[in-house]
Every structure is written in C-alpha cells, then in structure tokens.
Design an enzyme around this catalytic site. Structure first.
Site, PDB file in Angstrom:
ATOM      1  N   GLY A 207      42.366  34.208  40.572  1.00  0.00           N
ATOM      2  CA  GLY A 207      43.206  35.559  40.573  1.00  0.00           C
ATOM      3  C   GLY A 207      41.974  36.784  40.916  1.00  0.00           C
ATOM      4  O   GLY A 207      41.155  36.483  41.490  1.00  0.00           O
ATOM      5  N   ASN A 208      42.775  38.096  41.025  1.00  0.00           N
ATOM      6  CA  ASN A 208      41.731  39.209  41.492  1.00  0.00           C
ATOM      7  C   ASN A 208      42.102  40.128  40.362  1.00  0.00           C
ATOM      8  O   ASN A 208      43.034  40.007  39.415  1.00  0.00           O
ATOM      9  CB  ASN A 208      42.032  39.450  42.869  1.00  0.00           C
ATOM     10  CG  ASN A 208      43.502  39.760  42.959  1.00  0.00           C
ATOM     11  OD1 ASN A 208      43.972  40.845  42.411  1.00  0.00           O
ATOM     12  ND2 ASN A 208      44.228  38.892  43.664  1.00  0.00           N
ATOM     13  N   ARG A 209      41.333  41.446  40.764  1.00  0.00           N
ATOM     14  CA  ARG A 209      41.513  42.359  39.975  1.00  0.00           C
ATOM     15  C   ARG A 209      42.723  43.674  39.920  1.00  0.00           C
ATOM     16  O   ARG A 209      42.841  44.581  39.355  1.00  0.00           O
ATOM     17  CB  ARG A 209      40.154  43.209  39.751  1.00  0.00           C
ATOM     18  CG  ARG A 209      39.049  42.485  39.190  1.00  0.00           C
ATOM     19  CD  ARG A 209      37.761  43.136  39.299  1.00  0.00           C
ATOM     20  NE  ARG A 209      37.827  44.494  39.510  1.00  0.00           N
ATOM     21  CZ  ARG A 209      37.217  45.353  40.346  1.00  0.00           C
ATOM     22  NH1 ARG A 209      36.252  44.727  41.097  1.00  0.00           N
ATOM     23  NH2 ARG A 209      37.183  46.529  40.139  1.00  0.00           N
ATOM     24  N   ALA A 273      47.756  42.142  46.221  1.00  0.00           N
ATOM     25  CA  ALA A 273      46.384  41.439  46.312  1.00  0.00           C
ATOM     26  C   ALA A 273      46.765  39.946  46.312  1.00  0.00           C
ATOM     27  O   ALA A 273      46.796  39.474  45.400  1.00  0.00           O
ATOM     28  CB  ALA A 273      45.350  41.860  45.581  1.00  0.00           C
TER      29      ALA A 273
END
Ligand code: PMT
Length: 411
Positions: A207-209, A273
């Site tokens: 995943g990402n932030r 994102a």
C-alpha cells in the site's frame, strides 16, 4: 480567497441552550473574512453574553428595535445583509417568522431583508416533531428559506434524540455553499481518492500513505460548485451525502469503477495514489512465518489514468496528479503527454507539509489547452487541501469556458 471574504452576514441568535455554539459559528465566519453583525434576542441573552459576541464579531451586538443612535436598525441590517443566518432557531422564532410577526429586532430584520435566509433549528425532539414546527418549516422552505437540519444526539437535560443544533463546521459549510458560484451545475464529475492495496495474502498488502484528503477535498469542492459527483475511493472519510461513493480496494477494482463512472463524465480527476506494482499470485491463505521468507513476484498494475486518456470522450476534461520527489516539472510534463491528460497537478511530496497525509499541499498545475502549442504552468502556493482543490477546479472549469486561468506562465 474564501467565498465569504467581505460578505455581510447578520447572525441572529435566538434563545436556546445551543446559543453557545453560535459563538463558534461567529468566530469561524470572521476568520473566513465575513463581516458579521450579531443580533441577539432577549431570550438568547439568558444563555450567552453580549460581550463574547461583540469581542468576536465585526460589530457590537444589537438587541433592540429601540436603539436611539439608529432609529430603524432592522431595515439597515436587513437591507445591508448578503445573508441572514439564525443559529440556533428556536420553535418560537420559526413560528414568529413563518407568521410574519416582527416583534423584536431579529424577526423585524428577517422581514426587512431581501437577502437569502438560513435557519439552523435546535430544540427538544418533541418540539422538533410537533406538526406546528414542521408546518412552519415547510412554509418557510416554500418561501425559499434555507435550513441546516438538527442532528440526533444528546439534548439539554440528557435526553437523546433529534433536535441538537448541527455542528458549527457543518453550518459554516452550508453558509459557504450559498455563496459558491454554481459554475459546475450540470457537470458530472468523477474523482478517485486514497491509496490502493494490493494483496500479498488475505492479511497483508502493498500500500502507500495516501489518506484520501486531497481527493476528498476535490470531490467536496466539485459538489459545492453544483456538480453531480461520484467518488471512487479506498478510504472512509466523512463526506456529504450528495456525493455518490464507490468503495474499492485494489488498482484493478479502481480501474473498473473509474472506467464505468467516467464514460459520460465531464470531468475526471485521478487524485488516488494507485500502486504501481502488485503481487502476481496472492496467496489464498495467510503465509506462515515458518514457511520461510516469501518470494513475492510483482507485476505492473494497470495505468488507469492512461486508460482513461486513451478512451477520453470528446469534450471530457481529464486531470491527473504527479507525486514526485525530484524534477517536479519535467516529470509532470512527461506524465501530461504520456497519459493523455489535459491537466497534471504535480506535488513534490518530499517537501514539508506537502502531499501524503498532510492537511496542506503545494502544487504546480500543468495545462494543455486545446490548440495551444505550449503547456501552461500555474504555481499554487502552500495552502489547505480544500483551497488547492478550488484552484484545480478553477483551472479545469476554465478549460471548458476557454478563459485562461490567472497566475499562469508558459513552458
Ligand atoms: O491522499 P493524500 O494523503 O491527501 O495525499 C495526496 C496525494 C499525494 C496522494 C495526491 O496529491 C497525489 O499526488 N496523487 C497521485 C499519486 C500518484 O500515484 O502519483 P503518480 O505520479 O505515481 O501517478 C501519476 C498519475 O497516474 C496519478 O494521477 C495516478 O492516480 C495515476 N496512476 C498511477 C498509477 C497507476 N497504475 N494508475 C494510475 O492511474
């Protein structure tokens, strides 16, 4: 700049326990640049002090029709107002206003104004549900009076039920909405928001932030400007009910939802994102530690923005983002061309207070106008994500109207 800057707002306060929340409404309106004139009823003065409002508002509190210095204060207030807000509006105030009775400064001002009026009722559930109150509200609605309905919650005396004054932030948002030009009226806008999750096994993911704050801000701003908005998102964040939400998790789910929603959209914004890689073969069961360190083989995810660009219907405006840590403009320019977008919003996510998770952002908007040889470049300084959203939509709307956006140069 806030849509409330310089607006003259009469803030009427009637006599209910929720009058203390009107102080917060007053403070927020003044912070947003509005000129606030508070009018307190006799009863409200049992609950809140004049001094508090006079200290926070743009003018001292007015309470009486019989002010010697200003013989007709209600006409002056009513005629000078851009908006009259009654917060809280008690059952008595609503009944008096609906009946056309002007028996104090606030009700006289309500009859003397041609400006829009917004009432924020607050009372006990039994009173709120009484047919007399509901009939009065229906009558006022037919006359064009706006309302922020009360919420469910704890009421004075500890009862729980409907009738609690809406949150000050919700009230201020409703006030702002009345001043926002409905320039996206009739538009269908589709926005993606949040970071995708690509499963490694049923409990782990890549995943990402991304918090979804920027994408949600764009959806909310488009809604405020009158658009019909669909938000394809991976995150749960509060957002107005008028926005249709489609919950997704992976890049593939987001691709499918975006491709479907975008077919007849006027404006599509890819603020999400999207993970660039995903495991080729996610495990069906949880990978156990004693099986050794797993070898996760990755493959590229579908490029949703590029797919949207390739299938873009005539007249649709496609907006992409670029999250960079170096060579912001060069990289964003490459994405503008490669992905077939009309506009790229580039943020340097290595800069302080910019990009992932922050409430603020700072962006450079690259625009390719139809028929133009050069790309237009607009610098938007650090600001909260909602104002960044407003700038992005200003530029997008200018593509339809053909008006150049302000503050731009060419590259
Ligand atoms: O959500 P927040 O915490 O508020 O943070 C905001 C943000 C940093 C996520 C936002 O401002 C932002 O930059 N979003 C885009 C992030 C990104 O994926 O950038 P990128 O440069 O990797 O991708 C370029 C564009 O292609 C983006 O519009 C992206 O949505 C899109 N893309 C990327 C990969 C992919 N497989 N499909 C895509 O559509």
């Amino acid at each position: 700049m806030s849509v409330l800057a310089g607006r003259r707002i009469v803030l009427g306060v009637s006599g209910g326990i929720a009058a203390y929340k009107a102080i917060e409404v007053c403070r927020r309106l003044v912070d947003l640049g509005a000129h606030v004139s508070p009018v307190l009823t006799e009863a409200s003065r049992h609950f809140v002090g004049e001094t508090t409002f006079s200290a926070l508002a743009s003018e001292p509190v007015q309470t009486s029709l019989w002010d010697e210095a200003s013989p007709i204060p209600h006409t002056k207030l009513g005629q000078g107002a851009d908006l009259v807000v009654v917060c809280p509006a008690t059952a008595r105030l609503l009944g008096t206003y609906a009946a056309g009775i002007a028996d104090d400064l606030l009700t006289a001002t309500l009859l003397a104004t041609r400006a829009p009026v917004l009432v924020c009722p607050a009372m006990h559930t039994e009173m709120w549900e009484h047919p007399a109150v509901q009939d009065n509200l229906a009558l006022l609605a037919r006359r064009g009076v706006h309302m922020v309905p009360p919420e469910e919650g704890r009421l004075a005396g500890g009862d729980i039920g409907k009738g609690r004054l809406a949150d000050p932030a919700v009230i201020v948002e409703a006030i702002e909405r009345l001043f926002v030009p409905a320039e996206l009226q009739g538009w269908k806008v589709v926005v993606s928001s949040g970071g995708t999750r690509e499963a490694i096994d049923p409990v782990r993911f890549i995943g990402n932030r991304s918090s979804g704050k920027q994408g949600h801000a764009i959806a909310a701003e488009a809604d405020r400007r009158g658009a019909k908005v669909t938000l394809v998102t991976t995150v749960d964040r509060p957002i107005t009910d008028s926005i249709v939400q489609v919950r997704v998790e992976s890049a593939e789910q987001m691709r499918q939802a975006m491709m479907t929603a975008a077919t007849d959209a006027d404006l599509v914004v890819m603020a999400a994102a999207v993970a660039d890689f995903r495991p080729v073969d996610p495990a069906a069961g949880k990978i156990k530690k004693d099986q050794g360190v797993p070898q996760v083989i990755l493959e590229p995810t579908p490029d949703i923005l590029a797919a949207l660009g390739a299938l873009k219907p005539q007249g649709q405006i496609l907006v992409g983002f670029a999250a960079e840590t170096s060579d912001l403009r060069e990289n964003a320019l490459g994405k503008l061309t490669r992905k077939g977008a009309d506009l790229i919003v580039a943020n340097d996510v290595s800069a302080p207070q910019v990009g992932f998770e922050h409430d603020t952002n700072q962006v450079v908007i690259l625009v390719r106008r139809p028929g133009a040889d050069e790309v237009e470049v607009i610098d938007v300084p650090l600001d909260d994500k909602r104002r960044i959203a407003a700038s992005v939509l200003d530029v997008a709307a200018s593509l339809r109207s053909g008006t150049p956006a302000t503050g731009s140069d060419r590259t």
